[in-house]
Design a protein around this motif. Structure first.
Motif, PDB file in Angstrom:
ATOM      1  N   ALA A 175      -2.919  18.637   6.537  1.00 28.57           N
ATOM      2  CA  ALA A 175      -1.881  18.185   7.473  1.00 28.57           C
ATOM      3  C   ALA A 175      -1.792  16.485   6.914  1.00 28.57           C
ATOM      4  CB  ALA A 175      -1.933  18.370   8.624  1.00 28.57           C
ATOM      5  N   PRO A 176      -0.811  15.769   6.914  1.00 26.11           N
ATOM      6  CA  PRO A 176      -0.794  14.430   6.874  1.00 26.11           C
ATOM      7  C   PRO A 176      -1.503  13.743   7.966  1.00 26.11           C
ATOM      8  CG  PRO A 176       1.424  15.265   6.655  1.00 26.11           C
ATOM      9  CD  PRO A 176       0.677  16.556   7.013  1.00 26.11           C
ATOM     10  N   PHE A 177      -2.236  12.838   7.638  1.00 29.42           N
ATOM     11  CA  PHE A 177      -2.994  12.010   8.581  1.00 29.42           C
ATOM     12  C   PHE A 177      -2.745  10.633   8.709  1.00 29.42           C
ATOM     13  CE2 PHE A 177      -5.327  12.785   4.331  1.00 29.42           C
ATOM     14  CZ  PHE A 177      -5.760  11.708   4.320  1.00 29.42           C
ATOM     15  N   GLU A 178      -3.333   9.833   9.788  1.00 31.00           N
ATOM     16  CA  GLU A 178      -3.086   8.431   9.608  1.00 31.00           C
ATOM     17  C   GLU A 178      -4.548   7.760   9.389  1.00 31.00           C
ATOM     18  OE1 GLU A 178      -2.212   7.352  13.960  1.00 31.00           O
ATOM     19  OE2 GLU A 178      -0.173   8.383  13.701  1.00 31.00           O
ATOM     20  N   VAL A 179      -4.427   6.678   8.838  1.00 31.63           N
ATOM     21  CA  VAL A 179      -5.222   5.961   8.308  1.00 31.63           C
ATOM     22  C   VAL A 179      -5.356   4.363   9.061  1.00 31.63           C
ATOM     23  CG1 VAL A 179      -5.518   6.977   6.144  1.00 31.63           C
ATOM     24  CG2 VAL A 179      -4.245   5.078   6.192  1.00 31.63           C
ATOM     25  N   GLY A 180      -6.610   3.900   9.411  1.00 32.03           N
ATOM     26  CA  GLY A 180      -6.614   2.646   9.843  1.00 32.03           C
ATOM     27  C   GLY A 180      -7.072   1.557   8.622  1.00 32.03           C
ATOM     28  N   LEU A 181      -6.766   0.394   8.524  1.00 38.38           N
ATOM     29  CA  LEU A 181      -6.970  -0.455   7.819  1.00 38.38           C
ATOM     30  C   LEU A 181      -8.372  -1.336   7.973  1.00 38.38           C
ATOM     31  CD1 LEU A 181      -3.579  -1.683   6.338  1.00 38.38           C
ATOM     32  CD2 LEU A 181      -4.845  -0.101   5.339  1.00 38.38           C
ATOM     33  N   LEU A 182      -9.283  -1.201   6.897  1.00 41.92           N
ATOM     34  CA  LEU A 182     -10.508  -2.229   7.139  1.00 41.92           C
ATOM     35  C   LEU A 182     -10.302  -3.310   6.142  1.00 41.92           C
ATOM     36  CD1 LEU A 182     -12.740   1.103   7.063  1.00 41.92           C
ATOM     37  CD2 LEU A 182     -12.120  -0.442   9.110  1.00 41.92           C
ATOM     38  N   PRO A 183     -11.431  -4.064   6.270  1.00 46.11           N
ATOM     39  CA  PRO A 183     -11.484  -5.287   5.407  1.00 46.11           C
ATOM     40  C   PRO A 183     -11.694  -4.986   3.911  1.00 46.11           C
ATOM     41  CG  PRO A 183     -12.963  -5.658   7.043  1.00 46.11           C
ATOM     42  CD  PRO A 183     -12.564  -4.414   7.341  1.00 46.11           C
ATOM     43  N   MET A 208       0.911  -1.397   0.022  1.00 43.48           N
ATOM     44  CA  MET A 208      -0.074   0.060   0.018  1.00 43.48           C
ATOM     45  C   MET A 208       0.962   1.116   0.045  1.00 43.48           C
ATOM     46  SD  MET A 208      -3.112  -1.099   2.647  1.00 43.48           S
ATOM     47  CE  MET A 208      -4.202  -2.335   2.135  1.00 43.48           C
ATOM     48  N   ALA A 209       1.973   1.358   0.644  1.00 47.56           N
ATOM     49  CA  ALA A 209       2.970   2.489   0.730  1.00 47.56           C
ATOM     50  C   ALA A 209       3.167   2.566  -0.482  1.00 47.56           C
ATOM     51  CB  ALA A 209       4.004   2.082   1.664  1.00 47.56           C
ATOM     52  N   GLY A 210       3.425   3.890  -1.060  1.00 54.02           N
ATOM     53  CA  GLY A 210       3.837   4.404  -2.622  1.00 54.02           C
ATOM     54  C   GLY A 210       3.319   5.580  -2.667  1.00 54.02           C
ATOM     55  N   ARG A 211       3.459   6.296  -4.057  1.00 55.95           N
ATOM     56  CA  ARG A 211       3.345   7.526  -4.380  1.00 55.95           C
ATOM     57  C   ARG A 211       2.073   7.090  -5.416  1.00 55.95           C
ATOM     58  NH1 ARG A 211       4.938  11.803  -2.736  1.00 55.95           N
ATOM     59  NH2 ARG A 211       4.697  12.810  -4.639  1.00 55.95           N
ATOM     60  N   TYR A 212       1.072   7.928  -5.523  1.00 58.72           N
ATOM     61  CA  TYR A 212      -0.240   7.949  -6.326  1.00 58.72           C
ATOM     62  C   TYR A 212      -0.529   9.272  -6.793  1.00 58.72           C
ATOM     63  CZ  TYR A 212      -0.801   3.581  -3.573  1.00 58.72           C
ATOM     64  OH  TYR A 212      -0.656   2.296  -2.858  1.00 58.72           O
ATOM     65  N   GLU A 213      -1.141   9.313  -7.970  1.00 61.60           N
ATOM     66  CA  GLU A 213      -1.444  10.825  -8.469  1.00 61.60           C
ATOM     67  C   GLU A 213      -2.680  10.539  -9.445  1.00 61.60           C
ATOM     68  OE1 GLU A 213       1.361  11.940 -12.213  1.00 61.60           O
ATOM     69  OE2 GLU A 213       2.052  12.341 -10.268  1.00 61.60           O
ATOM     70  N   ASN A 214      -3.370  11.678  -9.329  1.00 60.06           N
ATOM     71  CA  ASN A 214      -4.314  11.872 -10.578  1.00 60.06           C
ATOM     72  C   ASN A 214      -4.169  13.415 -11.058  1.00 60.06           C
ATOM     73  OD1 ASN A 214      -5.767  13.876  -8.843  1.00 60.06           O
ATOM     74  ND2 ASN A 214      -7.133  12.658  -8.043  1.00 60.06           N
ATOM     75  N   GLU A 215      -5.021  13.938 -11.867  1.00 57.52           N
ATOM     76  CA  GLU A 215      -4.934  15.067 -12.730  1.00 57.52           C
ATOM     77  C   GLU A 215      -4.612  16.244 -11.814  1.00 57.52           C
ATOM     78  OE1 GLU A 215      -7.935  13.470 -13.057  1.00 57.52           O
ATOM     79  OE2 GLU A 215      -6.906  12.132 -14.706  1.00 57.52           O
ATOM     80  N   VAL A 216      -4.983  16.220 -10.351  1.00 58.49           N
ATOM     81  CA  VAL A 216      -4.948  17.413  -9.462  1.00 58.49           C
ATOM     82  C   VAL A 216      -4.248  17.248  -8.318  1.00 58.49           C
ATOM     83  CG1 VAL A 216      -6.725  18.916  -8.312  1.00 58.49           C
ATOM     84  CG2 VAL A 216      -7.551  17.920 -10.598  1.00 58.49           C
ATOM     85  N   MET A 217      -4.213  15.989  -7.774  1.00 60.19           N
ATOM     86  CA  MET A 217      -3.431  15.834  -6.666  1.00 60.19           C
ATOM     87  C   MET A 217      -2.462  14.848  -6.605  1.00 60.19           C
ATOM     88  SD  MET A 217      -6.711  16.136  -4.083  1.00 60.19           S
ATOM     89  CE  MET A 217      -7.746  14.992  -4.657  1.00 60.19           C
ATOM     90  N   THR A 218      -1.345  14.989  -5.763  1.00 60.24           N
ATOM     91  CA  THR A 218      -0.679  13.512  -5.356  1.00 60.24           C
ATOM     92  C   THR A 218      -1.038  13.128  -3.812  1.00 60.24           C
ATOM     93  OG1 THR A 218       1.211  14.755  -4.284  1.00 60.24           O
ATOM     94  CG2 THR A 218       1.176  14.611  -6.880  1.00 60.24           C
ATOM     95  N   PHE A 219      -0.775  11.765  -3.826  1.00 58.77           N
ATOM     96  CA  PHE A 219      -0.955  11.121  -2.642  1.00 58.77           C
ATOM     97  C   PHE A 219       0.200  10.410  -2.348  1.00 58.77           C
ATOM     98  CE2 PHE A 219      -4.933  11.725  -4.811  1.00 58.77           C
ATOM     99  CZ  PHE A 219      -5.904  11.538  -3.697  1.00 58.77           C
ATOM    100  N   MET A 246       3.518   1.840  15.035  1.00 61.66           N
ATOM    101  CA  MET A 246       3.554   1.832  13.645  1.00 61.66           C
ATOM    102  C   MET A 246       2.231   2.324  13.096  1.00 61.66           C
ATOM    103  SD  MET A 246       6.489   1.389  12.982  1.00 61.66           S
ATOM    104  CE  MET A 246       6.905   0.941  11.265  1.00 61.66           C
ATOM    105  N   ALA A 247       2.244   3.075  12.235  1.00 64.46           N
ATOM    106  CA  ALA A 247       0.885   3.778  11.806  1.00 64.46           C
ATOM    107  C   ALA A 247       0.829   4.017  10.185  1.00 64.46           C
ATOM    108  CB  ALA A 247       0.465   4.842  12.317  1.00 64.46           C
ATOM    109  N   LEU A 248       0.113   3.553   9.450  1.00 65.24           N
ATOM    110  CA  LEU A 248      -0.268   3.995   8.147  1.00 65.24           C
ATOM    111  C   LEU A 248      -0.599   5.448   7.669  1.00 65.24           C
ATOM    112  CD1 LEU A 248      -0.012   2.632   5.078  1.00 65.24           C
ATOM    113  CD2 LEU A 248      -2.395   2.390   5.112  1.00 65.24           C
ATOM    114  N   ARG A 249       0.120   6.116   7.293  1.00 63.21           N
ATOM    115  CA  ARG A 249      -0.045   7.787   7.162  1.00 63.21           C
ATOM    116  C   ARG A 249      -0.336   8.077   5.783  1.00 63.21           C
ATOM    117  NH1 ARG A 249       0.753  10.796  10.894  1.00 63.21           N
ATOM    118  NH2 ARG A 249       1.286  13.065  10.641  1.00 63.21           N
ATOM    119  N   GLY A 268       2.563   6.129   3.403  1.00 58.23           N
ATOM    120  CA  GLY A 268       3.795   5.732   4.043  1.00 58.23           C
ATOM    121  C   GLY A 268       3.453   5.070   5.482  1.00 58.23           C
ATOM    122  N   ILE A 269       4.582   4.395   6.014  1.00 57.80           N
ATOM    123  CA  ILE A 269       4.286   4.119   7.336  1.00 57.80           C
ATOM    124  C   ILE A 269       5.130   5.043   8.159  1.00 57.80           C
ATOM    125  CG2 ILE A 269       5.270   2.198   9.028  1.00 57.80           C
ATOM    126  CD1 ILE A 269       3.388   0.956   6.590  1.00 57.80           C
TER     127      ILE A 269
END
Length: 103
Positions: A56-64, A1-12, A31-34, A15-16
């Motif tokens: 601001a960067p934010f943490e995310v929790g994984l779901l099924p 899941m960690a990595g760089r993503y983008e669309n026409e307007v934004m970059t995502f 450890m947290a996914l951010r 990371g850990i």
């Protein structure tokens, strides 16, 4: 899941993030996914009016089923998901209805 993503307007950037925590007399590693979301600079320059500031960067929790939930920050409570190709490799991430592809 960690990595760089983008669309026409934004970059995502996904990371850990690790932090040392004091637990009584012991230290533990948390450890947290951010996720960090940014409007592309060329979009900011071309905008007719000032776009909103980047969150601001934010943490995310994984779901099924490759879903996640933002656990803090501006997107707290927002759910999203990761996409996969036929081989099972993660190819994209969705946030607030905006799909971004892995780069």
């Amino acid at each position: 899941m960690a990595g760089r993503y983008e669309n026409e307007v934004m970059t995502f950037a996904v990371g850990i993030d690790g932090a040392a925590l004091q637990m009584g007399r012991r230290m533990a590693q948390r450890m947290a996914l951010r996720m960090e979301v940014r409007i592309k600079p060329d979009i900011r320059v071309a905008a007719d009016k000032e776009p909103p500031p980047d969150p601001a960067p934010f943490e995310v929790g994984l779901l099924p089923r490759d879903e996640y939930i933002a656990t803090g920050g501006e997107y707290a409570g927002q759910r999203g998901f990761f996409t996969r190709d036929a081989s099972g490799a993660i190819t994209g991430v969705d946030l607030a209805g905006q799909l971004a592809s892995r780069v």
